[in-house]
Design a protein around this motif. Sequence first.
Motif, short mmCIF file in Angstrom:
data_model
loop_
_atom_site.label_atom_id
_atom_site.label_comp_id
_atom_site.label_asym_id
_atom_site.label_seq_id
_atom_site.Cartn_x
_atom_site.Cartn_y
_atom_site.Cartn_z
N THR A 702 0.83 -1.16 -0.08
CA THR A 702 -0.27 0.07 0.16
C THR A 702 0.92 1.15 0.13
OG1 THR A 702 -1.73 -1.02 1.18
CG2 THR A 702 -1.76 1.20 1.25
N LEU A 703 2.02 1.35 0.73
CA LEU A 703 2.83 2.45 0.71
C LEU A 703 3.44 2.64 -0.41
CD1 LEU A 703 4.44 4.56 2.30
CD2 LEU A 703 6.08 2.85 2.98
N MET A 704 3.98 1.75 -1.26
CA MET A 704 4.59 1.73 -2.42
C MET A 704 3.46 2.34 -3.57
SD MET A 704 7.86 1.19 -2.37
CE MET A 704 7.67 1.92 -0.67
N LEU A 705 2.13 1.97 -3.39
CA LEU A 705 1.17 2.39 -4.21
C LEU A 705 0.95 3.94 -3.99
CD1 LEU A 705 -1.53 -0.29 -4.48
CD2 LEU A 705 -0.01 0.32 -6.00
N GLN A 706 0.95 4.30 -2.59
CA GLN A 706 0.69 5.60 -2.43
C GLN A 706 1.95 6.66 -2.86
OE1 GLN A 706 0.33 5.10 1.84
NE2 GLN A 706 -2.08 5.39 1.66
N ILE A 707 3.07 6.03 -2.77
CA ILE A 707 4.38 6.99 -3.17
C ILE A 707 4.20 7.15 -4.84
CG2 ILE A 707 6.64 6.82 -3.17
CD1 ILE A 707 6.84 5.58 -0.46
N GLY A 708 3.72 5.83 -5.47
CA GLY A 708 3.81 6.13 -6.86
C GLY A 708 2.79 7.02 -7.39
N ALA A 709 1.55 7.06 -6.66
CA ALA A 709 0.64 8.06 -7.07
C ALA A 709 1.35 9.49 -6.72
CB ALA A 709 -0.55 7.93 -6.32
N THR A 710 2.17 9.76 -5.74
CA THR A 710 2.37 10.94 -5.24
C THR A 710 3.51 11.31 -6.31
OG1 THR A 710 2.15 10.54 -2.98
CG2 THR A 710 3.74 12.21 -3.48
N VAL A 711 4.49 10.34 -6.72
CA VAL A 711 5.22 10.80 -7.80
C VAL A 711 4.90 11.34 -9.04
CG1 VAL A 711 7.08 9.77 -8.97
CG2 VAL A 711 7.31 9.13 -6.35
N GLY A 712 3.60 10.52 -9.49
CA GLY A 712 3.30 10.65 -10.65
C GLY A 712 2.55 12.27 -10.62
#
Length: 736
Positions: A702-712
């Motif tokens: 979940t953390l990686m998905l949140q970080i990926g969305a933020t980076v996008g």
Amino acid sequence: MYAKLIFRNAKRSAKDYLVYIVTMTICVTLFYAFLSISSSYYNPDIGSEYDFTMLSDGMKAVICMITLLLLFLIRFVNHYMLRQKQKEFAIQSIMGMEQKTIGRIFFAETLIMGMISILIGIFFGVFCSQFITAMLLTAYEKPYEISWTLFPDTVLWTVAFFVFSFFVIGIFNTRTIQKTKIITMLSAGKENEPEPGNSRWISVAVIFFELITVWAFITGIRKVWFYYDARFAFPVRLMYWENILFPLITLLWPVFCLIKKGKKNMLITGLLICSVLNAFATASVAALANKYYLPLGTGMLNQYLLFLLIDLLFFIGALIYLAGSFIVTWKEKSPEHRYHGEALFFYGQITSKLNTTSKTMTLICITLLLAIFLFIAAPILTGWASGYLGVRSMYDVQVCSSYNHVYEEKNLPQDNYEIITDFFAAHEIDTAYDCTFSLYLPKKADFHNRIKYDFPVVAISLSDYNAIRKMLGYGQISLGENEFITQWKTIATEEERNSFIAEHTSVVTDGGTLNISEQSYSEEAMGETLYNSYTDVLYVFPDKICEELLPVMRNRYITTTKNITYENARELERLFVAEYPEQAESGALYGVRFSTLQTNSAIANNFILQTGMIYGAVVLMVICLTVLSLQQLLDAGQYKYRFSVLRKLGVDEQHINKLILKQLRVWFGLPIIVAIIAAVVVIGYFVQTISAEVSAYIGFTTLMLQIGATVGILAILLLCYFISTWVIFRCYTRNI
């Protein structure tokens, strides 16, 4: 006449103000969108179990505080506009116009641009507020429907704040114009910032860095003196000595440069390398402390986090400061690149600008680092808090007691808390499950053991344990006559659990000796109040054994058929505290938790934290990108001449466009890449220090998905600014 002059200047300067208008429009849009949920006209349907007042008031305070950063942005943009219009002001003064009048005209011109930004920003803010509303209702797990509403009080707050900001900055601008001499205005375009060799900020940074290194060196020595053991694994021993050796090298390098009479760049380059070594040594402390269970407390880890931040900040400053020198050195050693095409022109463009803006670029890079950290930390902290909420509020009502300050057995809590039963009956609140139970000491002799972090593990009877599991929808367990199992908090690590079970395969109690069951543990979440102080484990004993033990804690867990309303929860809490104060005369500690109140408070605080951090990160990001853009666009006069020379020399437009693109890539890429590198280190260290909480409450997927969305989101924002600057820059260079 003046009105015509003001509107003519505003129309003629629209291109110069384009980035300013875009930036202010984004800021107004965000301000209105985030502040709209604090409007008195905003009434979302979140249910009777929630109170919206705390969230509304908190959002208003946080958004207004963060938006004060925009005063810097407005001031900065106006400063650059003043510098660009210096010659125009000088000509108007020579023609006989009073400088006071010139200042007022400029103020009116900027006010017009600002009002345009406010109008457009509020228009887009109405649309963006729907995303904020969607986030809010999602947090409260409520359905979302689009509703286009313009909130009058939010519009008034938005207009008032930004108009006030424009007036404050306008007054300073008018005074600046009045005090500036005409000759200074005429020569403003020829002024440059100090050359790197004359910059004082880097000298101050070196002194500060060396002082912090002395502190780190002393800390490393003390850590080895008190904590080092030759039996440690090799990586741990290496970490201990690295935190002495690398700071020592950092302290000795200036002495070496002084003896060798090295230049300033030699000193800065060596310290740059030392900062990288120190950062690696410092960052390894948290990782190895968690892996090998080193006896380093939170205070020590926070201290090394400070050292890491100082190392990274100096690394950023030194790298930006030396960037121009690195490019010049590489150019001189690579003739094949130096004389290829228009490379000499490109290198001249980059180095001349870096040499005069190293301090500004360093501040931009540090601010970008902060913005990236806020973006990434927001979902981590809110996810942690949300996951922790699920563990804290598993029951609609939790009543717990503690014997920490009880020194006589007769004063131990044994109440059934009938005040709750009476209140539910009076308010017609039906219960689905209701369990009142005791927690026992395996050995009565442990009653007076009150050493912090060494409290005895308490036990619960099997029947009460199964009753609680039934409340939570878990399966039932069974035990043999002389068997027990362990129940663990979700935050406990596998290593801690295995180590404890290996050391406690049997337990001696006042009712006899018990052996651990084949199913030795259970780790389903069952709340925090089920455990003794400073312990993460609970024993589950057969009922007949618990009858022989000393009950020291009395708890009650209740789940209701319907959610308790916010008003009822507040009233019952007040009645309970009056009947059972936090610490009774007997010394017993009582506490009551309502899922309604805990959820309401947690959701409000999480939403304020998340939106505040995201809003602050966006504002900082917009400020940095605006500064980067304006530093290129507001030197348009010089670029017009330089690129006109290239055209006269026969360079076609395609090559010129490539040069512009390369120049902007370097200008935007340098601070952004350096900030990302530093952010990766800081965030990695941060996640490492709270890895147990991340694993228990969030989950790394979940953390990686949140970080990926933020980076996008960050990538989209950066791309928009880069493309806008590139398009406007090309227009400037063609307008000869």
